[in-house]
Design an enzyme around this catalytic site. Structure first.
Site, PDB file in Angstrom:
ATOM      1  N   ILE A 132       0.894  -1.169   0.150  1.00 25.19           N
ATOM      2  CA  ILE A 132       0.067   0.096  -0.052  1.00 25.19           C
ATOM      3  C   ILE A 132       0.919   1.311  -0.009  1.00 25.19           C
ATOM      4  CG2 ILE A 132      -2.072  -0.978   1.147  1.00 25.19           C
ATOM      5  CD1 ILE A 132      -1.126  -0.106   3.929  1.00 25.19           C
ATOM      6  N   CYS A 133       0.056   2.351  -0.473  1.00 24.66           N
ATOM      7  CA  CYS A 133       1.076   3.467  -0.656  1.00 24.66           C
ATOM      8  C   CYS A 133       0.806   4.641   0.148  1.00 24.66           C
ATOM      9  CB  CYS A 133       0.613   4.020  -2.033  1.00 24.66           C
ATOM     10  SG  CYS A 133       1.432   5.851  -2.376  1.00 24.66           S
ATOM     11  N   LEU A 134       1.578   4.756   1.330  1.00 25.22           N
ATOM     12  CA  LEU A 134       1.450   5.749   2.370  1.00 25.22           C
ATOM     13  C   LEU A 134       2.807   6.399   2.545  1.00 25.22           C
ATOM     14  CD1 LEU A 134      -0.099   3.587   5.005  1.00 25.22           C
ATOM     15  CD2 LEU A 134      -1.235   4.855   3.652  1.00 25.22           C
TER      16      LEU A 134
ATOM     17  N   HIS B 101       7.436   6.123  -0.938  1.00 24.46           N
ATOM     18  CA  HIS B 101       7.506   7.230  -0.862  1.00 24.46           C
ATOM     19  C   HIS B 101       8.949   7.387   0.452  1.00 24.46           C
ATOM     20  CE1 HIS B 101       4.310   9.310  -2.850  1.00 24.46           C
ATOM     21  NE2 HIS B 101       3.413   8.345  -2.232  1.00 24.46           N
TER      22      HIS B 101
ATOM     23  N   ILE C  84      -2.432   4.170  -4.646  1.00 26.30           N
ATOM     24  CA  ILE C  84      -1.974   2.582  -4.828  1.00 26.30           C
ATOM     25  C   ILE C  84      -2.269   1.798  -3.670  1.00 26.30           C
ATOM     26  CG2 ILE C  84      -0.167   1.022  -5.430  1.00 26.30           C
ATOM     27  CD1 ILE C  84       1.103   3.280  -6.911  1.00 26.30           C
TER      28      ILE C  84
END
Length: 286
Positions: free
Chosen positions: A89-91, A97, A126
């Protein structure tokens, strides 16, 4: 647990964090797998007063060999209605990042951040999904009986609320403070910056009429500086740079030579002719 080089900075850091997180709390619990120090399983309780209240959520944290200089990857395993399953997952705290990751953050900081991200909107990030509140509440109830093949019933991993908990350590308080400083808005996908134009924008006073309000906005900027006069090139310099034209060749001497040659040839022929006539006359006399 597998054998590791305990002089490795990542191994030393993870062993220390595993020791700090060995006791579960009523909010979260996390420990590495028995055979892999760089893969952790965690369990969190859904935050109160949200669609996830009463739920228990389980996931994986996969850490890079460069940890803590590089961020971990986070994968959710329990259906929750906020994050996709079995997908990174995008965090702002995840491997998507690395520019926002800070080495001072820890696994505890990441887990607290996941709890904070649960009630936020996915906004197309995402690995994000946006189920309805009713669907999330149904999943929260079902999560109370969810089991992990490696860890067992996840509900039993957390302390029950009201149980006597040990006082929070200084490190725990520090991690919670760091987690509160994290922005829980989903990071925007990285895009390439368009190259800035080197062409200067002329300053001017612009007036824009707003259709809905009829108000005028003034954008007053510094008046343009006086244009510098253009210095023309002196005539002499222009003549120097201009290539000279070749003057036409004078053919008069050549013509005079040709004419003189013809006249001399005619005179020579006439003298030869006279000499021949003279010889012929002398021959006739004898």
């Amino acid at each position: 647990m597998a054998r590791y080089n305990f002089k490795n900075p990542a191994v030393k850091r993870l062993m220390k964090e595993a020791q700090e997180l060995r006791e579960p709390t009523d909010q979260y619990f996390a420990q590495p797998l028995d055979d892999n120090l760089f893969e952790w399983h965690f369990t969190i309780r859904g935050p109160d007063d949200t669609d996830f209240s009463g739920g228990y959520y389980h996931g994986r944290i996969v850490l890079p060999p460069e940890y803590p200089m590089k961020p971990p990857s986070i994968i959710m395993l329990t259906p929750n209605g906020r994050f996709e399953l079995h997908k990174k997952i995008c965090l702002s705290i995840s491997g998507y990042h690395p520019e926002s990751w800070q080495p001072s953050w820890s696994i505890r900081t990441a887990i607290l951040a996941i709890i904070g991200f649960l009630p936020t909107k996915g906004e197309g990030a995402i690995g994000a999904i946006d189920y309805t509140p009713e669907e999330r509440k149904v999943l929260a109830r079902k999560s109370q009986t969810w089991s992990c093949p490696s860890c067992g019933l996840i509900k039993q991993k957390l302390k029950a609320r009201g149980d006597g908990s040990l006082p929070k350590s200084e490190k725990q308080l520090q991690d919670e403070e760091l987690a509160r400083q994290i922005s829980f808005s989903n990071p925007k996908p990285q895009t390439k910056e368009s190259p800035k134009s080197d062409t200067p924008v002329s300053d001017s006073t612009q007036e824009q009429t707003t259709e809905n309000t009829g108000l005028r906005q003034r954008n007053v900027s510094t008046p343009p500086s006086d244009p510098q006069p253009v210095v023309s090139q002196p005539p002499q310099a222009q003549q120097i740079n201009t290539p000279r034209r070749r003057a036409p060749e004078d053919t008069t001497p050549m013509m005079l030579i040709i004419i003189l040659s013809v006249v001399l040839a005619v005179l020579l022929l006439r003298r030869l002719d006279r000499a021949y006539d003279l010889r012929s006359n002398i021959g006739d006399m004898f």
